[in-house]
Design a protein around this motif. Structure first.
Motif, PDB file in Angstrom:
ATOM      1  N   VAL A 119     -36.719  68.160  49.139  1.00 48.71           N
ATOM      2  CA  VAL A 119     -35.845  66.998  48.994  1.00 48.71           C
ATOM      3  C   VAL A 119     -36.340  66.121  47.853  1.00 48.71           C
ATOM      4  CG1 VAL A 119     -34.950  64.931  50.133  1.00 48.71           C
ATOM      5  CG2 VAL A 119     -35.301  67.043  51.451  1.00 48.71           C
ATOM      6  N   GLY A 120     -35.446  65.829  46.891  1.00 52.27           N
ATOM      7  CA  GLY A 120     -35.850  65.052  45.729  1.00 52.27           C
ATOM      8  C   GLY A 120     -36.774  65.849  44.840  1.00 52.27           C
ATOM      9  N   CYS A 121     -36.326  67.034  44.459  1.00 54.79           N
ATOM     10  CA  CYS A 121     -37.203  68.012  43.790  1.00 54.79           C
ATOM     11  C   CYS A 121     -37.548  67.648  42.354  1.00 54.79           C
ATOM     12  CB  CYS A 121     -36.555  69.390  43.821  1.00 54.79           C
ATOM     13  SG  CYS A 121     -35.030  69.525  42.840  1.00 54.79           S
ATOM     14  N   GLY A 122     -36.806  66.724  41.747  1.00 59.06           N
ATOM     15  CA  GLY A 122     -37.119  66.328  40.383  1.00 59.06           C
ATOM     16  C   GLY A 122     -37.107  67.490  39.412  1.00 59.06           C
ATOM     17  N   ALA A 163     -41.037  72.892  43.952  1.00 55.33           N
ATOM     18  CA  ALA A 163     -40.165  74.020  44.291  1.00 55.33           C
ATOM     19  C   ALA A 163     -40.688  75.324  43.703  1.00 55.33           C
ATOM     20  CB  ALA A 163     -38.750  73.745  43.790  1.00 55.33           C
ATOM     21  N   LEU A 164     -41.139  75.275  42.464  1.00 50.74           N
ATOM     22  CA  LEU A 164     -41.644  76.491  41.824  1.00 50.74           C
ATOM     23  C   LEU A 164     -42.972  76.920  42.428  1.00 50.74           C
ATOM     24  CD1 LEU A 164     -40.728  75.877  38.077  1.00 50.74           C
ATOM     25  CD2 LEU A 164     -39.445  77.062  39.857  1.00 50.74           C
ATOM     26  N   TRP A 165     -43.804  75.959  42.795  1.00 45.88           N
ATOM     27  CA  TRP A 165     -45.063  76.314  43.461  1.00 45.88           C
ATOM     28  C   TRP A 165     -44.781  76.987  44.800  1.00 45.88           C
ATOM     29  CZ3 TRP A 165     -47.322  74.817  48.081  1.00 45.88           C
ATOM     30  CH2 TRP A 165     -48.651  75.234  48.261  1.00 45.88           C
ATOM     31  N   LEU A 166     -43.852  76.440  45.551  1.00 44.68           N
ATOM     32  CA  LEU A 166     -43.487  77.024  46.836  1.00 44.68           C
ATOM     33  C   LEU A 166     -42.917  78.427  46.669  1.00 44.68           C
ATOM     34  CD1 LEU A 166     -41.934  73.817  48.400  1.00 44.68           C
ATOM     35  CD2 LEU A 166     -43.827  75.093  49.411  1.00 44.68           C
ATOM     36  N   ALA A 167     -42.048  78.597  45.674  1.00 49.38           N
ATOM     37  CA  ALA A 167     -41.485  79.925  45.421  1.00 49.38           C
ATOM     38  C   ALA A 167     -42.585  80.917  45.068  1.00 49.38           C
ATOM     39  CB  ALA A 167     -40.446  79.848  44.304  1.00 49.38           C
ATOM     40  N   GLY A 168     -43.554  80.473  44.276  1.00 50.23           N
ATOM     41  CA  GLY A 168     -44.669  81.342  43.907  1.00 50.23           C
ATOM     42  C   GLY A 168     -45.552  81.694  45.083  1.00 50.23           C
ATOM     43  N   ALA A 169     -45.526  80.835  46.127  1.00 50.39           N
ATOM     44  CA  ALA A 169     -46.322  81.082  47.323  1.00 50.39           C
ATOM     45  C   ALA A 169     -45.565  81.895  48.366  1.00 50.39           C
ATOM     46  CB  ALA A 169     -46.777  79.760  47.932  1.00 50.39           C
ATOM     47  N   GLY A 170     -44.366  82.351  48.009  1.00 51.55           N
ATOM     48  CA  GLY A 170     -43.623  83.231  48.897  1.00 51.55           C
ATOM     49  C   GLY A 170     -42.540  82.576  49.719  1.00 51.55           C
ATOM     50  N   TRP A 171     -42.285  81.288  49.497  1.00 49.23           N
ATOM     51  CA  TRP A 171     -41.241  80.601  50.236  1.00 49.23           C
ATOM     52  C   TRP A 171     -39.860  80.874  49.634  1.00 49.23           C
ATOM     53  CZ3 TRP A 171     -41.980  77.438  54.555  1.00 49.23           C
ATOM     54  CH2 TRP A 171     -43.312  77.195  54.904  1.00 49.23           C
ATOM     55  N   ASP A 172     -38.850  80.861  50.484  1.00 47.99           N
ATOM     56  CA  ASP A 172     -37.442  80.948  50.078  1.00 47.99           C
ATOM     57  C   ASP A 172     -36.955  79.512  49.909  1.00 47.99           C
ATOM     58  OD1 ASP A 172     -34.725  81.282  49.850  1.00 47.99           O
ATOM     59  OD2 ASP A 172     -34.529  82.634  51.559  1.00 47.99           O
ATOM     60  N   VAL A 173     -36.775  79.087  48.654  1.00 51.16           N
ATOM     61  CA  VAL A 173     -36.683  77.664  48.332  1.00 51.16           C
ATOM     62  C   VAL A 173     -35.260  77.224  48.014  1.00 51.16           C
ATOM     63  CG1 VAL A 173     -37.566  75.807  46.881  1.00 51.16           C
ATOM     64  CG2 VAL A 173     -39.013  77.793  47.373  1.00 51.16           C
ATOM     65  N   SER A 231     -39.616  69.429  53.038  1.00 53.22           N
ATOM     66  CA  SER A 231     -40.628  68.668  52.307  1.00 53.22           C
ATOM     67  C   SER A 231     -39.957  67.563  51.507  1.00 53.22           C
ATOM     68  CB  SER A 231     -41.400  69.597  51.360  1.00 53.22           C
ATOM     69  OG  SER A 231     -42.242  68.849  50.495  1.00 53.22           O
ATOM     70  N   ALA A 232     -40.406  66.342  51.706  1.00 49.61           N
ATOM     71  CA  ALA A 232     -39.917  65.199  50.938  1.00 49.61           C
ATOM     72  C   ALA A 232     -41.138  64.455  50.407  1.00 49.61           C
ATOM     73  CB  ALA A 232     -39.059  64.290  51.802  1.00 49.61           C
ATOM     74  N   GLN A 233     -41.404  64.643  49.129  1.00 46.38           N
ATOM     75  CA  GLN A 233     -42.582  64.063  48.491  1.00 46.38           C
ATOM     76  C   GLN A 233     -42.180  62.831  47.683  1.00 46.38           C
ATOM     77  OE1 GLN A 233     -45.789  65.675  48.918  1.00 46.38           O
ATOM     78  NE2 GLN A 233     -44.562  66.766  50.449  1.00 46.38           N
ATOM     79  N   TYR A 234     -42.539  61.645  48.206  1.00 43.70           N
ATOM     80  CA  TYR A 234     -42.242  60.370  47.541  1.00 43.70           C
ATOM     81  C   TYR A 234     -40.748  60.214  47.257  1.00 43.70           C
ATOM     82  CZ  TYR A 234     -47.121  61.551  46.713  1.00 43.70           C
ATOM     83  OH  TYR A 234     -48.420  61.981  46.866  1.00 43.70           O
ATOM     84  N   PRO A 235     -39.883  60.474  48.223  1.00 40.86           N
ATOM     85  CA  PRO A 235     -38.444  60.442  47.961  1.00 40.86           C
ATOM     86  C   PRO A 235     -37.905  59.018  47.869  1.00 40.86           C
ATOM     87  CG  PRO A 235     -38.814  60.807  50.287  1.00 40.86           C
ATOM     88  CD  PRO A 235     -40.182  60.810  49.632  1.00 40.86           C
TER      89      PRO A 235
END
Length: 226
Positions: free
Chosen positions: A65-68, A73-83, A128-132
């Motif tokens: 949420v609020g991916c900027g 998002a790219l880190w999560l995708a690289g870690a195997g998450w479906d983003v 995940s909402a980081q500083y939204p």
């Protein structure tokens, strides 16, 4: 990730965000303007609290949420998450999609406000909402949207800058009363939720980028039991 997301919200793959927008036009214009002022607004690195809190989770479906500009998002995708990554700024999403193409990672980009995006309910193993910058409304629309997106057994991770909630209205027009803070989300958690982390801690901040001057985080991590 279920395919029905594409039928409900403006969404695209790594080629770029869809043209349609669901949300407040003023919020879109404000954030497009902020991103347009600089070639890169954020550091380009994933947020430290996200990295720390996700380390022990099994990758699944995640909503950013609020991916900027897309670093988380790219880190999560690289870690195997479906983003699936959501933002009100089309300028930010175009940059994020460009980074995805450059790295060969696949992310679904959603151009919408959180409360306006018709996301499939209870579908994400991690929200995940980081500083939204989530607008506060009388019906707590943003808070409820965060909770509604989490699947049973899934985790909500909300991180914000400590001290912002009680700050006075700034000359720039920033009023903390206009936004959602972790305490407001925590207040809505009922017996269907278990709070795993609710604390203030020293921020592990990426070097550079807006917001780098903040030193402490508020971290709320809650698991949906059913």
């Amino acid at each position: 990730m279920t395919d029905d997301i594409a039928t409900d919200v403006p969404v695209a793959d790594a080629a770029g965000p869809a043209d349609d927008y669901l949300g407040d036009p003023a919020a879109r214009a404000e954030w497009d303007g902020r991103y347009a002022e600089r070639q890169r607004l954020w550091s380009g690195r994933p947020n430290g609290a996200l990295v720390a809190e996700v380390a022990g989770l099994t990758p699944g479906r995640v909503l950013d949420v609020g991916c900027g500009e897309g670093a988380d998002a790219l880190w999560l995708a690289g870690a195997g998450w479906d983003v699936t990554a959501l933002d009100v700024s089309g300028v930010a999403l175009e940059r994020a999609a460009g980074h995805a193409r450059a790295t060969g990672r696949t992310v679904r980009w959603v151009h919408a406000g959180l409360a306006e995006a018709v996301l499939p309910p209870a579908s994400f193993d991690l929200v995940s909402a980081q500083y939204p910058a989530l607008p506060r409304t009388p019906d707590a629309a943003a808070e409820r949207a965060l909770l509604a997106a989490v699947a049973p057994g899934g985790v909500l991770l909300l991180v914000h800058h400590a001290g912002m909630e009680t700050r006075r209205t700034h000359d720039s027009g920033f009023d903390p009363a206009d936004y959602v803070w972790p305490s407001m989300v925590a207040a809505l958690l009922d017996d269907d939720w278990e709070i795993e982390v609710d604390e203030q801690r020293t921020r592990v901040a990426p070097d550079g980028g807006a917001g780098a001057h903040h030193t402490d985080d508020l971290v709320l991590r809650a698991r949906r039991l059913r």
